[in-house]
Every structure is written in structure tokens, then in C-alpha cells.
Design an enzyme around this catalytic site. Structure first.
Site, PDB file in Angstrom:
ATOM      1  N   GLY A  51       0.785  -1.232   0.000  1.00 41.35           N
ATOM      2  CA  GLY A  51       0.000   0.000   0.000  1.00 41.35           C
ATOM      3  C   GLY A  51       0.816   1.280   0.000  1.00 41.35           C
ATOM      4  O   GLY A  51       0.416   2.287  -0.583  1.00 41.35           O
ATOM      5  N   ASP A 113      -4.989   2.356  10.213  1.00 39.35           N
ATOM      6  CA  ASP A 113      -6.429   2.102  10.345  1.00 39.35           C
ATOM      7  C   ASP A 113      -6.690   1.651  11.782  1.00 39.35           C
ATOM      8  O   ASP A 113      -6.936   2.479  12.663  1.00 39.35           O
ATOM      9  CB  ASP A 113      -6.823   1.037   9.314  1.00 39.35           C
ATOM     10  CG  ASP A 113      -8.314   0.807   9.246  1.00 39.35           C
ATOM     11  OD1 ASP A 113      -9.024   1.241  10.161  1.00 39.35           O
ATOM     12  OD2 ASP A 113      -8.785   0.191   8.275  1.00 39.35           O
ATOM     13  N   PHE A 162     -14.500   2.998   3.415  1.00 39.13           N
ATOM     14  CA  PHE A 162     -13.603   2.131   2.650  1.00 39.13           C
ATOM     15  C   PHE A 162     -12.980   2.919   1.498  1.00 39.13           C
ATOM     16  O   PHE A 162     -13.619   3.174   0.487  1.00 39.13           O
ATOM     17  CB  PHE A 162     -14.355   0.905   2.133  1.00 39.13           C
ATOM     18  CG  PHE A 162     -13.428  -0.147   1.601  1.00 39.13           C
ATOM     19  CD1 PHE A 162     -12.045  -0.022   1.696  1.00 39.13           C
ATOM     20  CD2 PHE A 162     -13.937  -1.278   1.011  1.00 39.13           C
ATOM     21  CE1 PHE A 162     -11.190  -0.995   1.217  1.00 39.13           C
ATOM     22  CE2 PHE A 162     -13.096  -2.271   0.517  1.00 39.13           C
ATOM     23  CZ  PHE A 162     -11.714  -2.117   0.614  1.00 39.13           C
TER      24      PHE A 162
END
Ligand code: PRP
Length: 190
Positions: A51, A113, A162
Site C-alpha cells: 500500500g 487504520d 472504505f
């Protein structure tokens, strides 16, 4: 300059962080890090694949303009499956290639997160005798405040939705989007 529509635009509900905002914030973060590490001979940037790959590439180049020389290392750890929430399970898929003892390590993350990945990673890097360990994260979700993970440099606090793009995926897609956006629920409810 208006950007041409990408193949992904139809799947996105709305833009959360535009490409221009990412560019500006990356430069701002690089200047802060450069000022804080002005006395260091070098820093070691640790990118958490996959990511963070876009942010690592842009952040490293921005830091190159302002800061001390940087070495680049890559790790891959896994905390998500193909779903949309953290599993809490962290395992190393690719370890550091070299010894980090005595180095000023800066973890480059795309998103914090639940904070589970980072909290595990910081302990791991400290156990390898880094001289210091800091974190720069482009994005942070509100859930992250529930765990005590010290993230010194944060780009954007974003809502708990999301999001995909700029490295962030859904089932390995959307990483190549130049901006961060909210994925339409119908895409992952298919
Ligand atoms: C994502 C992201 C962070 C981590 C953050 O990676 O890149 O590394 O999750 O989540 P947490 O704060 O809840 O731990 P992911 O495991 O999805 O792998 P990827 O980067 O290869 O997509």
C-alpha cells in the site's frame, strides 16, 4: 489542469484526497522530517508494501530535496485478507534485507487504520536496535486513536470509510489511482 477520467472513476463515490492535495502534503511532511533530522547523517526509510509504495516513492523524492540522504528498505506484512476490515493477524511476508542497528528509521505507511500493523512493526524495529524509529503516515482513520501508536507525522485524518487509490486496494485493484477516494459499496457487495 483537469485530469482525464480514469477507468476507476465510475467505481468511486467521492474523492477524499486529490492528487494535488497529496503532492502538497507530501512536500510539507518531507520539510518537517528534514527539519527534525537536520543533524542526522542519513535516515532509513522503511516502506510497508504494497500500500505504501506510491507514498514511499513520492515522499523519498521530496525528502531528497530537503533532507539528509535516505536509504530505502521494503517490508511486506499482512494484516488484511481480501475483506474490508483488519484481522489483527500480522505476519512477515518480506523482511528487511539489511541490519538496521544504529540507524534512524522512519516507517513510511499509507494508512493507519486499526493501528495493529504499526504497533507490531514498531516493536519489531525497536527489537532490531534502531537508533530511533518514527512514523510518517499519509492517512489516518479515527479508529487509530484507540491504540497507543505514536505516529509523529500524519498527512490527513480521514473518515472511517472504505477508501482506495494511491496504493490502497480492494482485492488488489485501485492501487494505480492517482487520488484517494471512497469505493462505492456496490463494488464490494457484488
Ligand atoms: C494496509 C495498509 C497498512 C495496514 C493498516 O495494508 O497498507 O499497512 O493495512 O491497517 P491497520 O492499521 O488496521 O493495521 P494491507 O495489510 O492491506 O496490505 P497492502 O498494503 O499490501 O494492501
Amino acid at each position: 489542469m483537469a485530469e482525464l477520467p480514469g477507468w476507476y472513476d465510475n467505481d468511486i463515490d467521492r474523492v477524499i484526497v486529490s492528487a494535488d492535495d497529496i503532492r502538497a502534503k507530501t512536500e510539507e511532511l518531507a520539510k518537517q522530517v528534514a527539519a527534525d533530522y537536520a543533524q542526522a547523517d542519513s535516515v532509513l526509510l522503511v516502506c510497508v508494501l504494497k500500500g505504501a509504495v506510491m507514498f514511499m516513492a513520492d515522499f523519498a523524492r521530496a525528502l531528497g530535496r530537503f533532507g539528509p540522504p535516505a536509504e530505502l528498505e521494503f517490508m511486506a506484512v499482512s494484516s488484511y485478507g481480501q475483506g474490508t476490515t483488519s484481522s489483527g493477524v500480522v505476519r512477515i511476508l518480506k523482511d528487511l534485507d539489511r541490519d538496521i542497528a544504529g540507524k534512524h528509521v522512519i516507517v513510511v505507511e499509507d494508512i493507519v487504520d486499526s493501528g495493529l500493523t504499526l504497533s507490531w512493526l514498531l516493536k519489531y524495529l525497536q527489537s532490531r536496535s534502531a537508533a530511533s524509529v518514527d512514523v510518517v503516515a499519509l492517512l489516518r482513520k479515527p479508529e487509530a486513536v484507540k491504540v497507543t501508536v505514536p505516529v509523529k507525522y500524519v498527512g490527513f485524518d480521514i473518515p472511517s470509510e472504505f477508501v482506495v487509490g494511491y496504493g490502497l486496494d480492494y482485492a488488489e485493484r485501485y492501487r494505480d489511482m492517482p487520488y484517494v477516494g471512497v469505493l462505492k459499496p456496490e463494488v464490494y457487495q457484488r
